[in-house]
Scaffold this motif. Sequence first.
Motif, mmCIF file in Angstrom:
data_model
loop_
_atom_site.group_PDB
_atom_site.id
_atom_site.type_symbol
_atom_site.label_atom_id
_atom_site.label_comp_id
_atom_site.label_asym_id
_atom_site.label_seq_id
_atom_site.Cartn_x
_atom_site.Cartn_y
_atom_site.Cartn_z
ATOM 1 N N THR A 109 0.861 -1.187 0.000
ATOM 2 C CA THR A 109 0.000 0.000 0.000
ATOM 3 C C THR A 109 0.893 1.230 0.000
ATOM 4 O OG1 THR A 109 -0.060 0.198 2.416
ATOM 5 C CG2 THR A 109 -1.741 -1.221 1.389
ATOM 6 N N GLN A 110 0.279 2.378 -0.285
ATOM 7 C CA GLN A 110 1.043 3.618 -0.199
ATOM 8 C C GLN A 110 1.456 3.894 1.244
ATOM 9 O OE1 GLN A 110 2.435 5.395 -2.365
ATOM 10 N NE2 GLN A 110 1.423 4.851 -4.288
ATOM 11 N N ASN A 111 0.652 3.418 2.206
ATOM 12 C CA ASN A 111 1.041 3.573 3.613
ATOM 13 C C ASN A 111 2.330 2.817 3.915
ATOM 14 O OD1 ASN A 111 -0.872 5.325 4.593
ATOM 15 N ND2 ASN A 111 -2.312 3.713 5.191
ATOM 16 N N LEU A 112 2.502 1.662 3.263
ATOM 17 C CA LEU A 112 3.732 0.896 3.458
ATOM 18 C C LEU A 112 4.919 1.666 2.898
ATOM 19 C CD1 LEU A 112 5.281 -1.613 4.306
ATOM 20 C CD2 LEU A 112 4.628 -2.686 2.130
ATOM 21 N N ALA A 113 4.736 2.278 1.730
ATOM 22 C CA ALA A 113 5.815 3.090 1.153
ATOM 23 C C ALA A 113 6.182 4.232 2.101
ATOM 24 C CB ALA A 113 5.384 3.637 -0.200
ATOM 25 N N LYS A 114 5.158 4.854 2.694
ATOM 26 C CA LYS A 114 5.420 5.951 3.638
ATOM 27 C C LYS A 114 6.144 5.451 4.890
ATOM 28 C CE LYS A 114 1.429 8.703 2.176
ATOM 29 N NZ LYS A 114 0.096 9.238 2.568
ATOM 30 N N THR A 115 5.818 4.228 5.318
ATOM 31 C CA THR A 115 6.472 3.686 6.510
ATOM 32 C C THR A 115 7.951 3.422 6.234
ATOM 33 O OG1 THR A 115 4.389 2.662 7.190
ATOM 34 C CG2 THR A 115 6.387 1.851 8.238
ATOM 35 N N PHE A 116 8.264 2.855 5.080
ATOM 36 C CA PHE A 116 9.672 2.671 4.701
ATOM 37 C C PHE A 116 10.383 4.030 4.645
ATOM 38 C CE2 PHE A 116 9.111 -1.724 2.832
ATOM 39 C CZ PHE A 116 10.173 -2.290 3.512
ATOM 40 N N TYR A 117 9.696 5.018 4.057
ATOM 41 C CA TYR A 117 10.287 6.354 3.943
ATOM 42 C C TYR A 117 10.556 6.940 5.322
ATOM 43 C CZ TYR A 117 10.688 11.279 2.580
ATOM 44 O OH TYR A 117 11.131 12.581 2.397
ATOM 45 N N ARG A 118 9.585 6.761 6.228
ATOM 46 C CA ARG A 118 9.748 7.265 7.594
ATOM 47 C C ARG A 118 10.923 6.585 8.296
ATOM 48 N NH1 ARG A 118 4.857 6.190 9.293
ATOM 49 N NH2 ARG A 118 4.050 8.075 8.323
ATOM 50 N N ALA A 119 11.081 5.283 8.064
ATOM 51 C CA ALA A 119 12.212 4.562 8.669
ATOM 52 C C ALA A 119 13.533 5.124 8.157
ATOM 53 C CB ALA A 119 12.113 3.072 8.348
ATOM 54 N N GLY A 120 13.589 5.420 6.843
ATOM 55 C CA GLY A 120 14.801 6.009 6.279
ATOM 56 C C GLY A 120 15.116 7.366 6.880
ATOM 57 N N LEU A 121 14.078 8.183 7.097
ATOM 58 C CA LEU A 121 14.284 9.499 7.710
ATOM 59 C C LEU A 121 14.781 9.369 9.149
ATOM 60 C CD1 LEU A 121 11.141 11.497 6.492
ATOM 61 C CD2 LEU A 121 13.475 11.630 5.593
ATOM 62 N N LEU A 122 14.208 8.423 9.883
ATOM 63 C CA LEU A 122 14.629 8.226 11.274
ATOM 64 C C LEU A 122 16.085 7.771 11.348
ATOM 65 C CD1 LEU A 122 11.378 6.570 12.645
ATOM 66 C CD2 LEU A 122 12.383 8.708 13.476
ATOM 67 N N LEU A 123 16.514 6.975 10.378
ATOM 68 C CA LEU A 123 17.919 6.572 10.351
ATOM 69 C C LEU A 123 18.814 7.741 9.971
ATOM 70 C CD1 LEU A 123 17.427 3.036 8.802
ATOM 71 C CD2 LEU A 123 18.353 3.530 11.063
ATOM 72 N N ASP A 124 18.286 8.679 9.174
ATOM 73 C CA ASP A 124 19.008 9.942 8.941
ATOM 74 C C ASP A 124 19.173 10.686 10.263
ATOM 75 O OD1 ASP A 124 19.426 9.811 6.185
ATOM 76 O OD2 ASP A 124 17.531 10.795 5.694
ATOM 77 N N VAL A 125 18.081 10.787 11.005
ATOM 78 C CA VAL A 125 18.090 11.518 12.281
ATOM 79 C C VAL A 125 19.096 10.910 13.248
ATOM 80 C CG1 VAL A 125 16.701 12.056 14.329
ATOM 81 C CG2 VAL A 125 15.721 12.345 12.042
ATOM 82 N N LEU A 126 19.274 9.609 13.169
ATOM 83 C CA LEU A 126 20.217 8.924 14.060
ATOM 84 C C LEU A 126 21.639 9.457 13.884
ATOM 85 C CD1 LEU A 126 20.231 6.667 16.183
ATOM 86 C CD2 LEU A 126 20.672 5.030 14.354
#
Length: 309
Positions: A109-126
């Motif tokens: 789903t598009q929500n799944l794509a957003k969740t992957f994207y959010r995980a990538g951003l959080l790893l940036d924040v790390l």
Amino acid sequence: MADTDIPIPESLKAIRPYMLLAKQHDKKDTLISYFCMRYAMETAMRQVQRAPEDKKFLFLLMDALEKRKKALSDSEAFQNDMVCNSYVENYAIKIFSYADNEDRAGRFTQNLAKTFYRAGLLLDVLQTFGELSEELQMQKKYAKYKAANISSCLKKGETPTPGPPGGEDEDESFLGMPPAGAMGAPGPSIPPAHPQPFPPGQPPSAMYPPQNPYPPQQPPNMPPPGHVPNAATPTNHAQPGAFAPPSTPDQQPQAQPRRGGSIQFSTEDFAQATKYCKYTISSLQYEDVPAAITNLEKALRLLKTGNDG
């Protein structure tokens, strides 16, 4: 106006995803929100040329961060940067693990794509704590790849490929990604504290992290219940002696392996064993018994045999 709603100049549009992420976590996890804002500020500060509106925005953002820092200062753990690092890393890995499970189950789903994207951003924040390990770098790369791939396929009416390109049988080393479940962090299972799994296509929300991520009787370095870690000063977690004064060639100390019974251990071995123990504690905080056992067994095997594998 909320501090996460400060108008962002067009020249600093690259930080908008992190400010939006901060806003999304503003009420359910002020710690994650704080670090998203801090990473946004650090990213903006790296811009060489700044227009007057950029400087005004940065002053407002710095003031907002200082207020948030004071609000968190009552926590004892607020002064422990290592605990903060572990907290944000665990959160990012939990989000990634959920998305990876949904992806491999074929629930696109598009929500799944957003969740992957959010995980990538959080790893940036790390990265606010220092340079990411190669393992986390590859995990971040994979998360952003999956976000783009799933979104693109769905828009074209195509079915995305679960896992890496080529399917589950494809060697994932092309992205440096270990197979699912091989990451050293807690596994992707949903904490027992929330017995019902996420509905298909629903990304994690306030369920991560749990309301009390640090249970009673924790080790000395872990925060007490209800307290959140601090982001004192970014650190690269350098190895001991990394900032020692330079010495002449004749004075240069030679690193000697340390012994554990009949086994010689390097500094890296001790660091890896510590990492496994840290993940064991994190797994227990999420009541993830299988992941806790796996990581504890890895630590014991390394200390008993000297082999990490």
